[in-house]
Scaffold this motif. Structure first.
Motif, short mmCIF file in Angstrom:
data_model
loop_
_atom_site.label_atom_id
_atom_site.label_comp_id
_atom_site.label_asym_id
_atom_site.label_seq_id
_atom_site.Cartn_x
_atom_site.Cartn_y
_atom_site.Cartn_z
N CYS A 115 0.86 -1.18 0.00
CA CYS A 115 0.00 0.00 0.00
C CYS A 115 0.89 1.24 0.00
O CYS A 115 2.06 1.17 0.41
CB CYS A 115 -0.94 0.00 1.20
SG CYS A 115 -0.10 0.07 2.78
N PRO A 116 0.39 2.37 -0.45
CA PRO A 116 1.20 3.59 -0.47
C PRO A 116 1.57 4.01 0.96
O PRO A 116 0.79 3.85 1.89
CB PRO A 116 0.29 4.63 -1.11
CG PRO A 116 -0.90 3.92 -1.60
CD PRO A 116 -0.93 2.57 -1.00
N VAL A 117 2.77 4.54 1.11
CA VAL A 117 3.25 5.01 2.41
C VAL A 117 3.44 6.52 2.32
O VAL A 117 4.14 7.01 1.43
CB VAL A 117 4.59 4.32 2.77
CG1 VAL A 117 5.14 4.88 4.06
CG2 VAL A 117 4.40 2.82 2.87
N ALA A 118 2.82 7.24 3.23
CA ALA A 118 2.96 8.69 3.25
C ALA A 118 4.39 9.08 3.60
O ALA A 118 4.98 8.53 4.53
CB ALA A 118 1.98 9.29 4.26
N LYS A 119 4.97 10.01 2.85
CA LYS A 119 6.37 10.41 3.05
C LYS A 119 6.60 11.08 4.40
O LYS A 119 7.70 11.04 4.93
CB LYS A 119 6.81 11.33 1.92
CG LYS A 119 6.87 10.60 0.60
CD LYS A 119 7.35 11.49 -0.52
CE LYS A 119 7.36 10.66 -1.79
NZ LYS A 119 8.00 11.28 -2.88
N GLU A 120 5.55 11.68 4.97
CA GLU A 120 5.74 12.40 6.24
C GLU A 120 5.78 11.48 7.46
O GLU A 120 6.11 11.92 8.55
CB GLU A 120 4.67 13.47 6.44
CG GLU A 120 3.26 12.95 6.53
CD GLU A 120 2.55 12.84 5.20
OE1 GLU A 120 1.36 12.50 5.21
OE2 GLU A 120 3.16 13.09 4.15
N LEU A 121 5.46 10.21 7.28
CA LEU A 121 5.53 9.27 8.42
C LEU A 121 6.99 9.04 8.80
O LEU A 121 7.86 8.93 7.93
CB LEU A 121 4.87 7.95 8.06
CG LEU A 121 3.36 7.99 7.88
CD1 LEU A 121 2.84 6.65 7.37
CD2 LEU A 121 2.67 8.36 9.18
N PRO A 122 7.28 8.90 10.09
CA PRO A 122 8.67 8.71 10.53
C PRO A 122 9.21 7.34 10.11
O PRO A 122 8.50 6.32 10.23
CB PRO A 122 8.61 8.84 12.05
CG PRO A 122 7.20 8.56 12.40
CD PRO A 122 6.36 8.98 11.23
N ALA A 123 10.42 7.30 9.61
CA ALA A 123 11.02 6.05 9.12
C ALA A 123 11.24 5.05 10.24
O ALA A 123 11.33 3.85 9.98
CB ALA A 123 12.34 6.36 8.41
N ASP A 124 11.32 5.51 11.49
CA ASP A 124 11.57 4.57 12.59
C ASP A 124 10.28 4.03 13.20
O ASP A 124 10.32 3.25 14.15
CB ASP A 124 12.44 5.21 13.67
CG ASP A 124 11.80 6.45 14.28
OD1 ASP A 124 10.81 6.96 13.72
OD2 ASP A 124 12.31 6.91 15.31
N ALA A 125 9.10 4.38 12.62
CA ALA A 125 7.84 3.79 13.07
C ALA A 125 7.81 2.34 12.63
O ALA A 125 8.48 1.95 11.67
CB ALA A 125 6.67 4.57 12.48
N PHE A 126 7.05 1.52 13.35
CA PHE A 126 7.01 0.10 13.00
C PHE A 126 5.71 -0.27 12.32
O PHE A 126 4.63 0.24 12.67
CB PHE A 126 7.20 -0.76 14.26
CG PHE A 126 8.64 -0.90 14.62
CD1 PHE A 126 9.40 -1.95 14.15
CD2 PHE A 126 9.26 0.04 15.42
CE1 PHE A 126 10.72 -2.08 14.46
CE2 PHE A 126 10.60 -0.08 15.76
CZ PHE A 126 11.33 -1.15 15.27
#
Length: 91
Positions: A78-89
């Motif tokens: 699914c598409p991932v929003a660019k503003e989400l933190p990369a260290d989220a799980f």
């Protein structure tokens, strides 16, 4: 009710979506896709003891990460929003 809404979507919406296969929804022989039947005991070879739930960092799903369309296996990303933190799980 929620069950009626789901039945309506299964009848009127999902069949129009790309990739829909009626056989995955139970086919015409079933009165309802929500029809719950008594579960059957799985053979020992199919038991779930060999599976694990995992969590991956979101960075793995973003561009340059280890998970992409070529190695996802069954299904789609699914598409991932660019503003989400990369260290989220992602679980």
């Amino acid at each position: 009710s929620l069950a009626q809404w789901l039945e309506e979507r299964n009848r009127d919406v999902y069949p129009l979506m790309e990739g829909y296969r009626a056989t995955m929804a139970g086919g015409p022989q079933r009165a309802s896709f929500l029809d719950v039947r008594t579960p059957l005991k799985l053979p020992d070879a199919l038991r779930g003891e060999k599976y694990a739930f995992v969590a991956l960092p979101l960075a793995e799903f973003k561009e340059g990460g280890g998970v992409n369309d070529e190695n996802i296996g069954v299904g789609r990303l699914c598409p991932v929003a660019k503003e989400l933190p990369a260290d989220a799980f992602v679980q």
